[in-house]
Enzyme design. Structure first.
Site, PDB file in Angstrom:
ATOM      1  CE1 TYR A  15       1.538  -0.021   4.113  1.00  0.00           C
ATOM      2  CE2 TYR A  15      -0.014  -1.804   4.459  1.00  0.00           C
ATOM      3  CZ  TYR A  15       1.085  -1.075   4.858  1.00  0.00           C
ATOM      4  OH  TYR A  15       1.738  -1.416   6.019  1.00  0.00           O
ATOM      5  CB  SER A 246       8.827  -1.439   8.234  1.00  0.00           C
ATOM      6  OG  SER A 246       8.688  -2.395   9.266  1.00  0.00           O
ATOM      7  CE  LYS A 247       2.244  -4.992   3.652  1.00  0.00           C
ATOM      8  NZ  LYS A 247       2.198  -5.300   2.223  1.00  0.00           N
ATOM      9  NE  ARG A 248       9.498  -7.816   7.240  1.00  0.00           N
ATOM     10  CZ  ARG A 248      10.757  -7.574   7.593  1.00  0.00           C
ATOM     11  NH1 ARG A 248      11.207  -7.976   8.746  1.00  0.00           N
ATOM     12  NH2 ARG A 248      11.557  -6.924   6.784  1.00  0.00           N
ATOM     13  N   GLY A 251       2.460  -2.704  10.796  1.00  0.00           N
ATOM     14  CA  GLY A 251       1.163  -3.063  10.216  1.00  0.00           C
ATOM     15  C   GLY A 251       0.466  -1.896   9.562  1.00  0.00           C
TER      16      GLY A 251
END
Ligand code: GLU
Length: 495
Positions: A15, A246-248, A251
């Site tokens: 995203y 970060s996304k990791r 979330g």
């Protein structure tokens, strides 16, 4: 000076991240200020990780924010031939060479370097192969990569980054890097430069993680005979534990969409994101669009990493409190008609919309929003905390119920009596309801706050809010009377 041309080149592998959005915003502000063009380029050469869904998410996110671009979206994958052509040009001009070293050979050398505790750098075995040697290997069908020939003379790449200042990288520290893989696919480092040259980019404003590429990319620019753009690298954004957001690890909270879905006003998010790594000398925090375009400059970008102040798991803060406060600021001060248009969308999505709010009840709708917005932080608050103003199926705040209703069992009789008094009035005006309330409390021999706070709880579901007399007038008998009469239900439910 030639026309300013900047670009935002996201890789569509997820995203639109708030870090990516910040990059887009800085580029956008820069062209709005200096005139010129913002080019949107989707860097989709990593076919395995790029998805259509992600492309759409990025475009939607930018549109929601109101970040418009002038050219594109261009797709990097459509220019694959140009990237290959550029690598051929570099071979022909002697700026690159074919390297036939096998993976195993390179691995052995790397291990030997590690064993000797030395730094590994490609030892240039293939840099000086003769034309005959190359022809021979090609005849045998040996696979090869193409490497860039880093100058061997003294000195290095020197450039002035608009944020980090003068940066020098010695040639001796730069390996002869690969620009085309053995499967014939150019590396991102090359494609990115070829695209920036074709798109005539004058300023590259990107994240600090791009800085490791810049010296090598400058070598490619020079070898291709192109003008070198101005570089400005933005600081990283870290969380409270100093980890890169970060996304990791964080979330959905780092996705632009999360803010849209949680009732953010687009400009409030832009305002917040701009401050993650940029500031004015007097640390101003709220900027209108025009003001921001006026004061934004690359020089104002900070070198220090910015902090995304978010405590995971703290239910009070679903994101950085500063973001919430900035959103609340806009929500409480923006022109009421603009707010109404945003609330309308929320209501339509949440089944609370009444066409009359655009017709005969429009004045009432605007007035209500204006009265209740002072305590709200997001657009979602209008459908949750503000629900009782627009619907009968609202829930009552736990604390308001305990503290202001259940504590006084007599209220189950008092509030229906109070309803009778109010019903007898020709109209619920603030003045008349105040008089009735005070007289009623005196008659009961209690402080006026007792029936009034209880009325607030059962009518609005909340513990605090605007003057209750104003609210009686705003909500009218239709909502006020039945809710007061229904007070007994709370005692039954909580028996
Ligand atoms: N596609 C790269 C990214 O998303 C852009 C790097 C650059 O701006 O040069 O990180």
């Amino acid at each position: 000076m030639s026309e300013v041309r900047v670009r935002f080149p996201p890789s569509p592998t997820g995203y639109l991240h708030i870090g990516g959005a910040r990059t887009a915003i800085y580029n956008w502000l820069f062209v709005k200020k200096h005139g010129g063009k913002l080019i949107l380029r989707i860097e989709d050469t990593d076919v395995e990780r790029s998805t259509q869904e992600s492309i759409e998410g990025i475009l939607d996110g930018l549109k929601w924010l109101g970040i418009d671009w002038d050219e594109g979206p261009y797709f990097q994958s459509e220019y694959a031939d140009e990237h290959v052509t550029a690598s051929k040009r570099l071979l022909e001009s002697g700026h690159a060479y074919k390297c036939f070293c096998t993976k195993e050979e390179l691995e052995a050398k790397r291990e030997a370097a590690a064993a000797a505790k030395g730094d590994y750098k490609y030892d240039k075995t293939c840099r000086n192969l003769s034309t005959d040697q190359i022809a021979e290997k090609e005849k045998q069908g040996l696979p090869y990569v193409i490497r860039f020939k880093v100058p061997e003379e003294a000195g290095g790449v020197i450039f002035v980054d608009k944020v980090y200042g003068s940066i020098e990288r010695a040639y001796a520290d730069i390996e002869d890097f690969v620009i085309v893989r053995s499967n014939g696919k150019p590396l991102y480092l090359l494609s990115n430069v070829v695209d920036d040259i074709r798109d005539r980019i004058t300023h590259i404003i990107r994240g600090q993680d791009g800085l490791v590429n810049t010296p090598r990319q400058i070598l490619i620019y020079k070898a291709l005979g192109a003008d070198i753009p101005v570089f400005a690298h933005m600081p990283l954004t870290l969380d409270l534990k100093k980890a890169k957001i970060s996304k990791r690890s964080h979330g959905e909270i780092v996705a632009v969409q999360y803010y849209r879905d949680n009732g953010f006003i687009p400009w409030a998010l832009i305002n917040f994101l701009v401050l993650l790594g940029w500031s004015t000398t007097d640390n101003q925090e709220i900027f209108s669009r025009d003001e921001l375009i006026e004061v934004f400059s690359l020089e104002g970008i900070n070198r220090a990493n910015s902090v995304f102040n978010y405590r995971k798991g703290d239910p009070k803060f679903f994101t950085d409190p500063k973001a919430i406060n900035i959103n609340a600021h806009y929500l409480r001060t923006m022109p009421i008609e603009e707010l109404a248009a945003m609330v309308k969308k929320e209501f339509q999505a949440g089944g609370l919309w009444d066409e009359a709010y655009d017709g005969e009840k429009s004045q009432w709708f605007l007035k209500t929003l204006d009265m209740i917005r002072d305590r709200f932080h997001t657009l979602k608050d209008f459908t949750s905390l503000g629900r009782a103003y627009f619907a009968d199926d609202f829930t009552i705040d736990e604390k308001a119920l305990k503290k202001n209703v259940l504590k006084y069992p007599e209220l189950k009789h008092w509030l229906p009596m109070f309803a009778d008094r109010l019903e007898a009035l020709p109209e619920l005006t603030p003045e008349a309801t105040e008089q009735v309330a005070r007289a009623f409390a005196e008659e009961l021999g209690v402080k006026p706050g007792i029936p009034i706070n209880a009325a607030r709880a059962v009518i609005t579901g909340l513990i605090k809010g605007p003057s209750m007399f104003e609210l009686f007038a705003l909500l009218g008998k239709e909502k006020v009377i039945p809710r007061l009469r229904d007070t007994a239900k709370f005692f039954e439910q909580n028996n």
